[in-house]
Design a protein around this motif. Structure first.
Motif, short mmCIF file in Angstrom:
data_model
loop_
_atom_site.label_atom_id
_atom_site.label_comp_id
_atom_site.label_asym_id
_atom_site.label_seq_id
_atom_site.Cartn_x
_atom_site.Cartn_y
_atom_site.Cartn_z
N ARG A 171 65.46 63.04 11.14
CA ARG A 171 65.53 61.58 10.98
C ARG A 171 64.75 60.82 12.05
O ARG A 171 64.10 59.80 11.73
N PRO A 172 64.76 61.23 13.33
CA PRO A 172 64.02 60.45 14.33
C PRO A 172 62.53 60.34 14.04
O PRO A 172 61.87 59.40 14.51
N SER A 180 62.02 67.20 28.91
CA SER A 180 60.81 66.40 28.73
C SER A 180 61.12 64.96 28.33
O SER A 180 61.74 64.72 27.28
N PRO A 181 60.71 63.97 29.12
CA PRO A 181 60.91 62.57 28.74
C PRO A 181 60.20 62.22 27.44
O PRO A 181 60.70 61.41 26.65
N ILE A 182 59.02 62.81 27.22
CA ILE A 182 58.28 62.54 25.98
C ILE A 182 59.07 63.04 24.77
O ILE A 182 59.20 62.35 23.75
N MET A 183 59.60 64.24 24.89
CA MET A 183 60.41 64.79 23.81
C MET A 183 61.64 63.92 23.57
O MET A 183 62.02 63.65 22.41
N HIS A 184 62.28 63.47 24.65
CA HIS A 184 63.46 62.62 24.51
C HIS A 184 63.10 61.32 23.80
O HIS A 184 63.87 60.83 22.97
N GLN A 185 61.95 60.77 24.12
CA GLN A 185 61.52 59.53 23.50
C GLN A 185 61.30 59.74 21.99
O GLN A 185 61.72 58.91 21.18
N ARG A 186 60.66 60.83 21.64
CA ARG A 186 60.41 61.11 20.25
C ARG A 186 61.69 61.39 19.47
O ARG A 186 61.80 61.05 18.28
N LEU A 187 62.63 62.01 20.14
CA LEU A 187 63.90 62.32 19.49
C LEU A 187 64.89 61.16 19.53
O LEU A 187 65.97 61.22 18.90
N GLY A 188 64.57 60.12 20.28
CA GLY A 188 65.49 59.00 20.43
C GLY A 188 66.68 59.31 21.32
O GLY A 188 67.73 58.69 21.17
N VAL A 189 66.48 60.24 22.26
CA VAL A 189 67.53 60.63 23.18
C VAL A 189 67.42 59.79 24.46
O VAL A 189 66.37 59.81 25.11
#
Length: 412
Positions: free
Chosen positions: A146-147, A401-410
């Motif tokens: 969904r993200p 990873s901050p980038i991964m968190h951003q993409r996942l909405g975490v």
């Protein structure tokens, strides 16, 4: 408990809702004492979320309906053909790398053969999930992607495929949608599955109503006079599931031996001995129709004798046969009706076209959902390199990873 592999599952028709052993297995798999149990009780773990809530969240992805008339091609980084577990997980792996995807499937709902053929079959070899229903697995995957806001084009069969002069790909569906894609991932399982028909005159007029090749609603069959054809797991499973609620039930198989699990056969024979149901060694011969309504079926025994069985519903489980379909005409290297890929990129013989899941083949290939997930992860990195060859690739971890968190909405 036995493992249910993708190979075995795809040979079967859909199974009835959860049995007692499945319910007991789920209870045994719940997190035990301590902090994990307290967190689960508060609903903070995905594994312990109620299935109906999970399904509600998962299905908020909006499928895009078929369109009429010609429309401008949709520009896409990647097009994934197939919305089964491997196709959905491919969307997730691409999303982690910042690549958006459109998903195309000929079925009217996501999940592929998993959801269409055996939604309530338990699967035991998904990492960290000791037992998981097939539809439940699909719902979890839908929630997981969904993200990344994938576009789902359901009920669309891909009919046209060609590589353009600039290296991009033209993909068009029978529903009037076309794509200008940078990469294509084929995750079409074993192709499109068609039920083996009963093969008697006039049967097609009742398909989906009085004659069914899969059970969509067991409740709708309560109080009906049922005749079930088949001798495999699906036929026996549905026989045992529907027997308590049916007005009458007869099982018809072409020979004395059954292909189903011995325990199921023994239970069925016990019901026959107790006169709760009937079982016949026979073949379907003709339908009994009165005023346009199905009233029963005539069966022919090995000695040629005909017998009439009254019925409101005929359930036919003669198995399924896969068809590779238009993919076979796309000029991609094939081996035994599967797409040949390399194990570094899971790329087909045509650069920019990848294949994951049961549709591909390579030395040591195992047709398991688990294997398809691994293939999707490696294919995602290869797709990123194909689309953006000048971009350096870094392996980043979703935990840090901050980038991964951003993409996942975490939230960090």
């Amino acid at each position: 408990m036995p493992r249910v592999s993708t190979r075995r599952a795809l040979r079967a028709n859909p199974a009835p809702p959860r049995h007692a052993y499945y319910t007991a297995s789920r209870a045994a798999c719940a997190p035990c004492r301590g902090r994990s149990a307290r967190r689960a009780a508060r609903g903070r773990t995905l594994y312990n979320a109620r299935r109906r809530e999970l399904h509600a969240k998962a299905t908020t992805l909006s499928p895009i309906p078929a369109t009429s008339g010609a429309a401008a091609p949709i520009s896409a980084e990647a097009v994934v053909i197939g919305a089964g577990p491997c196709g959905l997980f491919q969307v997730f792996e691409l999303g982690l790398l910042g690549i958006s995807a459109h998903v195309v499937d000929s079925l009217p709902r996501p999940g592929g053969q998993c959801a269409e053929l055996y939604p309530d079959k338990p699967i035991y070899d998904i990492p960290a999930l000791p037992v998981c229903g097939a539809q439940e697995l699909v719902d979890r995957l839908l929630q997981q992607i969904r993200p990344f806001k994938p576009q789902l084009h359901l009920g669309h069969e891909v009919l046209e495929f060609a590589q353009r002069q600039d290296g991009r790909f033209h993909v068009a569906t029978a529903g009037g949608v076309s794509f200008d894609a940078g990469a294509v991932v084929i995750a079409a399982g074993l192709g499109s599955f068609q039920p083996r028909r009963i093969g008697i005159e006039g049967a097609d007029a009742f398909e989906g109503g009085a004659l069914q090749y899969r059970v969509r609603s067991a409740g709708e069959l309560a109080g009906k006079h049922l005749v079930i054809f088949g001798g495999g797991d699906s036929a026996l499973d549905w026989t045992l599931e529907l027997l308590p609620r049916a007005a009458s039930l007869a099982l018809v198989h072409r020979r004395r031996e059954f292909r189903a699990a011995p325990a199921s056969v023994a239970r069925m024979q016990q019901q026959v001995a107790a006169a709760r149901m009937r079982c016949f060694e026979a073949l379907p011969h003709s339908l009994i129709v009165e005023n346009g309504a199905l009233r029963g079926v005539n069966i022919r025994s090995p000695d040629g004798a005909l017998q009439a069985l009254p019925a409101d519903r005929l359930l036919v489980f003669f198995g399924l046969h896969p068809k590779l379909g238009p993919i076979a005409e796309w000029g991609l290297a094939l081996e035994k009706k599967a797409l040949k890929v390399d194990t570094e990129k899971f790329q087909t013989s045509l650069p920019g076209v990848f294949a994951v899941g049961d549709i591909n083949t390579y030395p040591g290939k195992k047709k398991l959902i688990l294997s398809g997930f691994h293939e999707a992860a490696l294919a995602a990195f290869a797709i990123q390199h194909h689309l953006y060859p000048q971009k350096k690739q870094f392996l980043q971890y979703t935990t840090t990873s901050p980038i991964m968190h951003q993409r996942l909405g975490v939230p960090d």
